[in-house]
Design a protein around this motif. Structure first.
Motif, mmCIF file in Angstrom:
data_model
loop_
_atom_site.group_PDB
_atom_site.id
_atom_site.type_symbol
_atom_site.label_atom_id
_atom_site.label_comp_id
_atom_site.label_asym_id
_atom_site.label_seq_id
_atom_site.Cartn_x
_atom_site.Cartn_y
_atom_site.Cartn_z
ATOM 1 N N LEU A 208 0.833 -1.199 0.000
ATOM 2 C CA LEU A 208 0.000 0.000 0.000
ATOM 3 C C LEU A 208 0.868 1.250 0.000
ATOM 4 C CD1 LEU A 208 -2.690 -1.048 2.597
ATOM 5 C CD2 LEU A 208 -3.043 -0.667 0.165
ATOM 6 N N LEU A 209 1.904 1.229 0.775
ATOM 7 C CA LEU A 209 2.794 2.378 0.840
ATOM 8 C C LEU A 209 3.388 2.653 -0.526
ATOM 9 C CD1 LEU A 209 4.417 4.528 2.339
ATOM 10 C CD2 LEU A 209 6.123 2.762 2.777
ATOM 11 N N TYR A 210 3.902 1.640 -1.194
ATOM 12 C CA TYR A 210 4.506 1.851 -2.501
ATOM 13 C C TYR A 210 3.471 2.364 -3.478
ATOM 14 C CZ TYR A 210 8.093 -1.142 -0.628
ATOM 15 O OH TYR A 210 9.045 -1.699 0.151
ATOM 16 N N ALA A 211 2.303 1.818 -3.365
ATOM 17 C CA ALA A 211 1.259 2.236 -4.273
ATOM 18 C C ALA A 211 0.977 3.712 -4.136
ATOM 19 C CB ALA A 211 -0.015 1.447 -4.010
ATOM 20 N N ASN A 212 1.159 4.219 -2.956
ATOM 21 C CA ASN A 212 0.839 5.607 -2.699
ATOM 22 C C ASN A 212 2.064 6.478 -2.527
ATOM 23 O OD1 ASN A 212 -2.109 5.594 -2.503
ATOM 24 N ND2 ASN A 212 -1.628 3.952 -1.102
ATOM 25 N N LEU A 213 3.218 5.932 -2.681
ATOM 26 C CA LEU A 213 4.438 6.687 -2.471
ATOM 27 C C LEU A 213 4.519 7.871 -3.411
ATOM 28 C CD1 LEU A 213 7.097 6.899 -0.997
ATOM 29 C CD2 LEU A 213 8.087 5.458 -2.754
ATOM 30 N N PHE A 214 3.831 7.779 -4.494
ATOM 31 C CA PHE A 214 4.000 8.769 -5.522
ATOM 32 C C PHE A 214 3.277 10.057 -5.192
ATOM 33 C CE2 PHE A 214 4.319 4.450 -6.840
ATOM 34 C CZ PHE A 214 5.675 4.443 -6.971
ATOM 35 N N GLY A 215 2.688 10.175 -3.990
ATOM 36 C CA GLY A 215 2.204 11.433 -3.475
ATOM 37 C C GLY A 215 3.355 12.242 -2.913
ATOM 38 N N PHE A 216 4.539 11.666 -2.875
ATOM 39 C CA PHE A 216 5.758 12.304 -2.377
ATOM 40 C C PHE A 216 5.953 13.673 -3.030
ATOM 41 C CE2 PHE A 216 9.827 12.270 -0.497
ATOM 42 C CZ PHE A 216 10.714 12.798 -1.411
ATOM 43 N N ALA A 217 5.724 13.768 -4.306
ATOM 44 C CA ALA A 217 5.813 15.043 -5.017
ATOM 45 C C ALA A 217 4.397 15.595 -5.161
ATOM 46 C CB ALA A 217 6.457 14.834 -6.375
ATOM 47 N N ASP A 218 4.209 16.797 -4.686
ATOM 48 C CA ASP A 218 2.863 17.379 -4.678
ATOM 49 C C ASP A 218 2.194 17.436 -6.043
ATOM 50 O OD1 ASP A 218 2.782 17.751 -1.945
ATOM 51 O OD2 ASP A 218 3.573 19.791 -2.061
ATOM 52 N N ASN A 219 2.971 17.637 -7.091
ATOM 53 C CA ASN A 219 2.375 17.783 -8.420
ATOM 54 C C ASN A 219 2.252 16.462 -9.165
ATOM 55 O OD1 ASN A 219 5.061 17.363 -8.866
ATOM 56 N ND2 ASN A 219 5.315 19.001 -10.363
ATOM 57 N N LEU A 220 2.510 15.362 -8.505
ATOM 58 C CA LEU A 220 2.447 14.048 -9.135
ATOM 59 C C LEU A 220 1.075 13.431 -8.877
ATOM 60 C CD1 LEU A 220 4.187 12.114 -10.753
ATOM 61 C CD2 LEU A 220 5.022 11.177 -8.601
ATOM 62 N N ASN A 221 0.293 13.250 -9.951
ATOM 63 C CA ASN A 221 -1.058 12.706 -9.817
ATOM 64 C C ASN A 221 -1.174 11.270 -10.294
ATOM 65 O OD1 ASN A 221 -2.391 15.044 -8.710
ATOM 66 N ND2 ASN A 221 -1.979 15.987 -10.700
ATOM 67 N N THR A 222 -0.355 10.884 -11.258
ATOM 68 C CA THR A 222 -0.306 9.489 -11.707
ATOM 69 C C THR A 222 1.154 9.113 -11.911
ATOM 70 O OG1 THR A 222 -0.410 9.944 -14.079
ATOM 71 C CG2 THR A 222 -2.529 9.661 -12.918
ATOM 72 N N PHE A 223 1.404 7.807 -11.827
ATOM 73 C CA PHE A 223 2.763 7.302 -11.994
ATOM 74 C C PHE A 223 2.665 5.903 -12.547
ATOM 75 C CE2 PHE A 223 6.414 4.904 -10.454
ATOM 76 C CZ PHE A 223 7.476 5.753 -10.707
ATOM 77 N N SER A 224 3.490 5.598 -13.540
ATOM 78 C CA SER A 224 3.631 4.221 -14.006
ATOM 79 C C SER A 224 5.106 3.980 -14.269
ATOM 80 C CB SER A 224 2.774 3.950 -15.242
ATOM 81 O OG SER A 224 3.181 4.769 -16.314
ATOM 82 N N SER B 186 10.276 -8.734 -10.731
ATOM 83 C CA SER B 186 10.138 -7.609 -11.648
ATOM 84 C C SER B 186 8.703 -7.534 -12.139
ATOM 85 C CB SER B 186 11.103 -7.733 -12.828
ATOM 86 O OG SER B 186 10.759 -8.838 -13.630
ATOM 87 N N GLY B 187 8.357 -6.355 -12.620
ATOM 88 C CA GLY B 187 7.013 -6.134 -13.123
ATOM 89 C C GLY B 187 6.767 -4.671 -13.407
ATOM 90 N N ASP B 188 5.518 -4.295 -13.356
ATOM 91 C CA ASP B 188 5.104 -2.932 -13.659
ATOM 92 C C ASP B 188 4.141 -2.439 -12.591
ATOM 93 O OD1 ASP B 188 6.272 -2.600 -16.433
ATOM 94 O OD2 ASP B 188 5.150 -4.470 -16.637
ATOM 95 N N ILE B 189 4.132 -1.139 -12.403
ATOM 96 C CA ILE B 189 3.227 -0.509 -11.449
ATOM 97 C C ILE B 189 2.522 0.653 -12.119
ATOM 98 C CG2 ILE B 189 5.111 0.919 -10.547
ATOM 99 C CD1 ILE B 189 3.558 1.040 -7.894
ATOM 100 N N LYS B 190 1.271 0.845 -11.723
ATOM 101 C CA LYS B 190 0.502 2.037 -12.077
ATOM 102 C C LYS B 190 -0.088 2.553 -10.782
ATOM 103 C CE LYS B 190 -0.768 0.335 -16.610
ATOM 104 N NZ LYS B 190 -1.840 -0.094 -17.479
ATOM 105 N N ALA B 191 -0.036 3.861 -10.581
ATOM 106 C CA ALA B 191 -0.600 4.452 -9.373
ATOM 107 C C ALA B 191 -1.290 5.756 -9.736
ATOM 108 C CB ALA B 191 0.498 4.696 -8.345
ATOM 109 N N LYS B 192 -2.364 6.046 -8.988
ATOM 110 C CA LYS B 192 -3.145 7.251 -9.251
ATOM 111 C C LYS B 192 -3.702 7.779 -7.940
ATOM 112 C CE LYS B 192 -7.042 8.807 -12.104
ATOM 113 N NZ LYS B 192 -8.032 8.376 -13.111
ATOM 114 N N ARG B 193 -3.639 9.081 -7.783
ATOM 115 C CA ARG B 193 -4.241 9.706 -6.608
ATOM 116 C C ARG B 193 -5.738 9.505 -6.649
ATOM 117 N NH1 ARG B 193 -1.501 14.080 -3.597
ATOM 118 N NH2 ARG B 193 0.570 14.303 -4.466
ATOM 119 N N PRO B 194 -6.436 9.395 -5.546
ATOM 120 C CA PRO B 194 -5.863 9.557 -4.219
ATOM 121 C C PRO B 194 -5.260 8.276 -3.659
ATOM 122 C CG PRO B 194 -8.223 9.383 -4.022
ATOM 123 C CD PRO B 194 -7.885 9.349 -5.500
#
Length: 171
Positions: free
Chosen positions: A9-25, A43-51
């Motif tokens: 869960l933390l990794y999934a949401n880590l991308f809130g680290f940068a305020d202007n980051l709304n999605t990350f893959s 190995s693999g791939d990740i996609k994350a999206k706020r919130p």
């Protein structure tokens, strides 16, 4: 298992680290090294999206999908035809926690999480890697590549497709 899910869960949401980051893959390589220097590589791939949405698609050495959609965690393990469904609640404010990560220098930050210290390496606004010691004192490093930021990701990407013939475990 609890900390593994929590860290997912933390990794999934880590991308809130940068305020202007709304999605990350990104593509990721995760290595786990134990006290005998035995290494396991995933190995693999990740996609994350706020919130609070993410999908970790593990490809090697085994196939596994982890979906986080707000309060729900779904782990699909095709090789054993099993699905784990879990309510995780909204009690942990991951974005807020990482927003307050401490800057060490221009490329290094640290964040405390459940008695663990995460070391986060960035370049510019890109998260390059995360390193921590898990509950068994294994050193875990996740290295990201081919990062794509703030590209629209449809919410459907975060909805698991559970095969009807898989065993479902509710936790």
């Amino acid at each position: 298992m609890k900390k593994t899910i929590a860290l997912s869960l933390l990794y999934a949401n880590l991308f809130g680290f940068a305020d202007n980051l709304n999605t990350f893959s990104a593509h990721f390589v995760q290595t786990v090294v134990d006290d005998k220097n035995t290494t396991i590589r995933y190995s693999g791939d990740i996609k994350a999206k706020r919130p609070n949405m993410a999908m970790w698609n593990y490809v090697e050495p085994i196939k596994k999908e982890i979906y986080i959609n707000n309060e729900d965690l779904i782990i699909i393990e095709p090789e054993i035809e099993q699905v784990i469904l879990k309510k995780v609640g909204n009690t942990i404010a991951f974005f807020e926690m990482l927003k307050h990560a401490k800057k060490i220098d221009n490329e290094h930050y640290t964040a405390d999480y459940e008695n663990m210290k995460l070391h986060i390496r960035i370049k510019g606004e890109k998260i390059l890697s995360i390193t921590y010691f898990d509950e068994l004192e294994n050193k875990v490093t996740i290295i990201f590549s081919d990062q794509v930021e703030n590209k629209d990701i449809d919410d459907k990407e975060f909805k698991a497709k559970i095969p009807a013939d898989f065993d479902v475990i509710y936790e």
